[in-house]
Design an enzyme around this catalytic site. Structure first.
Site, mmCIF file in Angstrom:
data_model
loop_
_atom_site.group_PDB
_atom_site.id
_atom_site.type_symbol
_atom_site.label_atom_id
_atom_site.label_comp_id
_atom_site.label_asym_id
_atom_site.label_seq_id
_atom_site.Cartn_x
_atom_site.Cartn_y
_atom_site.Cartn_z
ATOM 1 N N GLU A 133 -6.562 4.825 8.040
ATOM 2 C CA GLU A 133 -6.381 6.252 7.710
ATOM 3 C C GLU A 133 -7.656 6.830 7.096
ATOM 4 O O GLU A 133 -7.978 7.998 7.294
ATOM 5 C CB GLU A 133 -5.158 6.416 6.788
ATOM 6 C CG GLU A 133 -3.861 6.229 7.571
ATOM 7 C CD GLU A 133 -2.731 5.568 6.816
ATOM 8 O OE1 GLU A 133 -2.743 5.566 5.575
ATOM 9 O OE2 GLU A 133 -1.825 5.030 7.483
ATOM 10 N N SER B 176 3.897 -1.702 10.292
ATOM 11 C CA SER B 176 5.354 -1.700 10.520
ATOM 12 C C SER B 176 6.050 -2.988 10.088
ATOM 13 O O SER B 176 7.034 -3.399 10.711
ATOM 14 C CB SER B 176 5.666 -1.385 11.989
ATOM 15 O OG SER B 176 5.297 -0.044 12.266
ATOM 16 N N HIS C 118 -9.368 1.318 5.258
ATOM 17 C CA HIS C 118 -8.061 1.495 5.894
ATOM 18 C C HIS C 118 -8.218 2.430 7.091
ATOM 19 O O HIS C 118 -9.025 3.361 7.045
ATOM 20 C CB HIS C 118 -7.061 2.068 4.883
ATOM 21 C CG HIS C 118 -5.658 2.021 5.397
ATOM 22 N ND1 HIS C 118 -5.162 2.970 6.263
ATOM 23 C CD2 HIS C 118 -4.658 1.118 5.207
ATOM 24 C CE1 HIS C 118 -3.915 2.646 6.570
ATOM 25 N NE2 HIS C 118 -3.579 1.533 5.936
ATOM 26 N N ASN D 202 0.870 -1.183 0.000
ATOM 27 C CA ASN D 202 0.000 0.000 0.000
ATOM 28 C C ASN D 202 0.905 1.231 0.000
ATOM 29 O O ASN D 202 1.514 1.554 1.012
ATOM 30 C CB ASN D 202 -0.897 -0.027 1.254
ATOM 31 C CG ASN D 202 -1.714 1.249 1.407
ATOM 32 O OD1 ASN D 202 -1.783 2.062 0.486
ATOM 33 N ND2 ASN D 202 -2.323 1.415 2.570
ATOM 34 N N TRP D 203 0.980 1.875 -1.159
ATOM 35 C CA TRP D 203 1.912 3.017 -1.280
ATOM 36 C C TRP D 203 1.406 4.263 -0.554
ATOM 37 O O TRP D 203 2.141 5.220 -0.376
ATOM 38 C CB TRP D 203 2.116 3.385 -2.757
ATOM 39 C CG TRP D 203 2.790 2.335 -3.569
ATOM 40 C CD1 TRP D 203 3.189 1.079 -3.166
ATOM 41 C CD2 TRP D 203 3.156 2.438 -4.956
ATOM 42 N NE1 TRP D 203 3.774 0.405 -4.207
ATOM 43 C CE2 TRP D 203 3.767 1.208 -5.312
ATOM 44 C CE3 TRP D 203 3.026 3.429 -5.917
ATOM 45 C CZ2 TRP D 203 4.244 0.972 -6.606
ATOM 46 C CZ3 TRP D 203 3.498 3.195 -7.200
ATOM 47 C CH2 TRP D 203 4.107 1.980 -7.536
ATOM 48 N N LYS D 204 0.133 4.271 -0.195
ATOM 49 C CA LYS D 204 -0.483 5.468 0.410
ATOM 50 C C LYS D 204 -0.255 6.674 -0.502
ATOM 51 O O LYS D 204 -0.192 6.512 -1.720
ATOM 52 C CB LYS D 204 0.043 5.679 1.839
ATOM 53 C CG LYS D 204 -0.086 4.392 2.675
ATOM 54 C CD LYS D 204 0.141 4.604 4.139
ATOM 55 C CE LYS D 204 -0.012 3.264 4.862
ATOM 56 N NZ LYS D 204 0.095 3.373 6.299
ATOM 57 N N GLY E 18 3.063 -1.031 4.193
ATOM 58 C CA GLY E 18 3.076 0.391 3.845
ATOM 59 C C GLY E 18 4.477 0.829 3.441
ATOM 60 O O GLY E 18 4.956 0.534 2.343
ATOM 61 N N GLU F 292 -4.897 -4.625 10.902
ATOM 62 C CA GLU F 292 -3.872 -3.592 11.010
ATOM 63 C C GLU F 292 -4.110 -2.781 12.282
ATOM 64 O O GLU F 292 -4.893 -1.815 12.274
ATOM 65 C CB GLU F 292 -3.939 -2.641 9.810
ATOM 66 C CG GLU F 292 -3.628 -3.293 8.489
ATOM 67 C CD GLU F 292 -3.046 -2.278 7.499
ATOM 68 O OE1 GLU F 292 -1.956 -2.541 7.002
ATOM 69 O OE2 GLU F 292 -3.665 -1.227 7.254
ATOM 70 N N GLY G 215 2.938 2.627 10.730
ATOM 71 C CA GLY G 215 3.897 3.724 10.537
ATOM 72 C C GLY G 215 4.654 4.124 11.796
ATOM 73 O O GLY G 215 5.274 5.178 11.834
HETATM 74 P P1 13P Z 1 3.328 0.713 7.540
HETATM 75 O O1 13P Z 1 3.815 -0.616 6.987
HETATM 76 O O2 13P Z 1 4.031 1.897 6.946
HETATM 77 O O3 13P Z 1 3.302 0.699 9.033
HETATM 78 O O4 13P Z 1 1.805 0.862 7.082
HETATM 79 C C1 13P Z 1 0.945 -0.208 7.238
HETATM 80 C C2 13P Z 1 -0.303 0.061 6.512
HETATM 81 O O5 13P Z 1 -1.081 0.921 6.900
HETATM 82 C C3 13P Z 1 -0.558 -0.699 5.275
HETATM 83 O O6 13P Z 1 -1.841 -0.489 4.819
#
Ligand code: 13P
Length: 264
Positions: free
Chosen positions: A104, A220, A102, A16-18, A241, A174, A180
């Protein structure tokens, strides 16, 4: 020991590149991944770039075994919804997977369980693979209520979804406090929640159906900390992520999943 049903669950690693990368960086990453994916990896692989790069990424990945997914989708097909993207639009360009709910989206953009349920239904109706995200915040975990909270999120997210459709959903546990932050949830704790998710699916559908559904971990993940998780039969893959933004590191995570498949 793995039983026959579980053996059928292929591990999957999703990046997931966000809201990251520029077009040149995205192209560079995907070209590297494409060439890496030509080696014999026995796992499913997907990347979810920002909307604006989807068409280019799809174009580069044509003919490769990497699936391209979107990070979100609105549930209506068309209309006056400024800034939104519809299932039909994603279908048009050849998208097959979509991340839904998600944390977020839930936290920053205030998506509710009922909206997320509508999105899951719309995704299924348009033949996407929905990746439904669930996870508790730190306060909930500290109160010892993680499993209960996540079970409720799953129940709300899959409301009115048929036996036929439920198998098409991929669940991604998650925990918000692990996203993150560099603080991965231990394999043991992640397994407990994944088992609770499978149990609710078993209760609502059947053991047979629940055993077919993939339940991932995310938060993470790095190649240095995911070995314990991915080798467990209750963790069917990872939603990655930050570590999915570097081709070499993402490939190492896929390698871990591949080795886990071999040792089954
Ligand atoms: P990170 O791997 O950067 O912690 O993010 C996880 C995530 O939200 C994947 O959707």
């Amino acid at each position: 020991m793995y039983n026959n049903d579980i053996m059928k669950r292929k591990k999957i690693i999703i990046g997931n590149w966000k809201m990251n990368l520029s077009l040149p960086l995205a192209q560079d990453l995907i070209l590297k991944l494409k060439s890496e994916s030509e080696k014999k990896w026995d796992v499913d692989i997907a990347v979810c770039p920002p909307y604006i790069y989807l068409a280019q990424v799809l174009n580069i990945l044509k003919g490769s075994k990497i699936t391209v997914g979107a990070q979100n989708m609105y549930y209506k097909e068309e209309g006056a919804f400024t800034g939104e993207i519809s299932p039909l639009m994603l279908k048009d360009i050849g998208i097959q997977m979509v991340i839904i709910g998600h944390s977020e989206r839930r936290q920053i953009f205030k998506e509710t369980d009922s909206e997320i349920n509508l999105k899951v239904k719309a995704a299924l109706q348009h033949d996407f693979t929905p990746v439904l995200c669930i996870g508790e915040d730190l306060g909930t975990r500290e109160k010892g209520k993680a499993e209960e909270y996540v079970t409720q999120q799953v129940t709300n997210g899959i409301k009115d979804i048929s036996k036929n459709d439920i198998e098409k959903i991929i669940f991604a546990y998650e925990p918000i406090w692990a996203i993150g932050t560099g603080k991965i949830c231990s394999g043991e704790d992640a397994v407990k929640v994944n088992k609770a998710i499978r149990n609710i699916l078993k209760e609502k559908y059947s053991t047979e159906i629940s055993n077919k559904i993939r339940i991932l971990y995310g938060g993470s993940i790095k190649s240095a900390n995911f070995g314990e998780h991915i080798s467990n039969e209750d963790i069917d893959g990872g939603l990655v992520g930050g570590a999915s933004l570097k081709a070499e590191e993402f490939a190492k995570i896929i390698d871990l999943a591949d080795k886990a498949m071999v040792t089954i």
